[in-house]
Design an enzyme around this catalytic site. Sequence first.
Site, PDB file in Angstrom:
ATOM      1  N   SER A   1      35.494  34.171  41.170  1.00  0.00           N
ATOM      2  CA  SER A   1      35.770  34.418  39.753  1.00  0.00           C
ATOM      3  C   SER A   1      35.463  33.148  38.963  1.00  0.00           C
ATOM      4  CB  SER A   1      37.222  34.881  39.591  1.00  0.00           C
ATOM      5  OG  SER A   1      37.410  35.478  38.333  1.00  0.00           O
TER       6      SER A   1
ATOM      7  N   HIS B   1      36.113  41.819  42.044  1.00  0.00           N
ATOM      8  CA  HIS B   1      37.536  41.865  41.756  1.00  0.00           C
ATOM      9  C   HIS B   1      38.161  43.184  42.205  1.00  0.00           C
ATOM     10  CE1 HIS B   1      36.569  38.384  39.255  1.00  0.00           C
ATOM     11  NE2 HIS B   1      37.852  38.176  39.080  1.00  0.00           N
TER      12      HIS B   1
ATOM     13  N   GLU C   1      29.048  39.756  40.302  1.00  0.00           N
ATOM     14  CA  GLU C   1      30.218  40.622  40.121  1.00  0.00           C
ATOM     15  C   GLU C   1      30.877  40.182  38.832  1.00  0.00           C
ATOM     16  OE1 GLU C   1      33.817  39.825  40.430  1.00  0.00           O
ATOM     17  OE2 GLU C   1      33.307  37.712  40.280  1.00  0.00           O
TER      18      GLU C   1
END
Lengths: 314, 314
Positions: free
Chosen positions: A112, A283, A212
């Site tokens: 992330s 996620h 992502e």
Amino acid sequence: MAGTVKPRRIGPGSNIAIIAPAGPPRADRLRKGLEFLRKRGYKLRIYPQVRRKLGYLAGDDKARASALMEAFSDESIDGIFAAKGGYGCLRLLPHIDYKVIENKPKVFVGYSDLTALLLSIYNKCGIVTFHGPMAAVEFGRRLREYTVDHFFGAIEGSLLPATIKKPTGYKFEVINDGVAEGIIMGGNLSLMARMAGTGYLPSFKGRIIFLEDTEEEPYRLDAYLAQLFMSTDIKDAAGFILGEFTRTEPRYGHVKGWSAAQVLNDYFSRLHRPALTGFPCGHGKEKITIPIGVRVMLDADKKTVTFLESGVEK
Amino acid sequence: MAGTVKPRRIGPGSNIAIIAPAGPPRADRLRKGLEFLRKRGYKLRIYPQVRRKLGYLAGDDKARASALMEAFSDESIDGIFAAKGGYGCLRLLPHIDYKVIENKPKVFVGYSDLTALLLSIYNKCGIVTFHGPMAAVEFGRRLREYTVDHFFGAIEGSLLPATIKKPTGYKFEVINDGVAEGIIMGGNLSLMARMAGTGYLPSFKGRIIFLEDTEEEPYRLDAYLAQLFMSTDIKDAAGFILGEFTRTEPRYGHVKGWSAAQVLNDYFSRLHRPALTGFPCGHGKEKITIPIGVRVMLDADKKTVTFLESGVEK
């Protein structure tokens, strides 16, 4: 940077630094995550910076950068696990001494917001970094066997090389067919776009790029891709592995238009390079741990991704 | 590009192209806005592309870029007004023929997502562009005298040079005091960050930079600024005029941390250049029309912004 350097593998008994280079972790999740890692036999050193809080940051830039640098510098530390993402790593990039890190390769894991650190360290130091679960996120919630197994398999050196199996409920779909081989590199799309123009983003040329994201409306994903297409050599990548794009619902009463999948399709279908969607690296519920910088084979015809080497040295 | 070129002033009787280079306008607002502009004496040519819809875009990239290029190329068109923002201008940057526009300077107005076009045209063609209200946004809703007067004053050449008066309810506050003079340039912060690394963003050096944004959480504003600070010469700007930053509430249950004002303060206070907040140039109730590329005097001590020249030739 002369070739890629793999850190030494770690395992039970290894000394692990827990740092929070982005946001402050929730106390209950951190506690649970640490307990789990200790039970697996890891010796944890929780850096005091982890408990700091300054706005949405886990302490100021100096505190967060110092914790990272200390963890890399300390000879007694074998690996570094991030407690959580959030926001803050981007601010650290100019505060990091990449020369020091270059001489102290060690397993460094996160994802992330951590994408900024994983990619800048890989780019500036040539060290394999690990896109994987975090101490006060995945390990601080309900534990999932697939995620856990792939994590320890990657950092302990027991899993790769291997063809990655899909977790239950996951479905790979093809945007473009074909087969490509190359070094894998990528992470969170928004972070990669925010690194455009900064000099910290590695080249995409000939690479297998994985992406992502979460909490980004489709038009935002579109803007990140527009920026990367204009400011980098992403067009020259060998292939694309698209992970999950979760929580992408339009907000603020915006015009509903393309879905995240349509946006991704719009950008990647025109490149005519192998591109697969649905990979467990985002996620979502499950995630594999990806060593950034190792050779990978993407077979979009067979819908398989094979890691051709380990990310750690035995 | 040899020096800045000002377009000829327009006024009642001028032929105006209405285009939608970003999102599709709401029919009712477009109708109301067109009616208003016609009443002011402008002759409007609504490009068919304005009625198109493709996802969140007002037609595909080709249709939107063609409408823009046609409007600039057509000798009978005196000015170009955007119908609305949204998202889409970033996608157009590589599809624009800047050589054609360079030879056809004309008043071109918009803001928000239009920042990408205003700045790339100013950068590549050296033409003054106008950061101001849009046909199906401000003019398609409740009309506000301040916004209307500053719009026509700027494009018809009757207002500037002038020291800008605050609208009712607006308050200028000082981040750093001092006085600076320079060419004004800026717009929507997120768009400017998304142009980082693309080659379309003008230099910030010695400029007076104005910024505004909406629907961006504080941590996102932070990321945009982090990117601009790493990828551009924004540190060398002469001064900063910060507009409104509206709808910045944290979403998705994110940690509440710094407010938008705290983020802006964090980045701009460390530069020690004159910086003023609260300027009417954002997504708030009132806005002035800013000719990008004209000389401006920012006096943070007196809390005044003075435009030293007009954005149009008589």
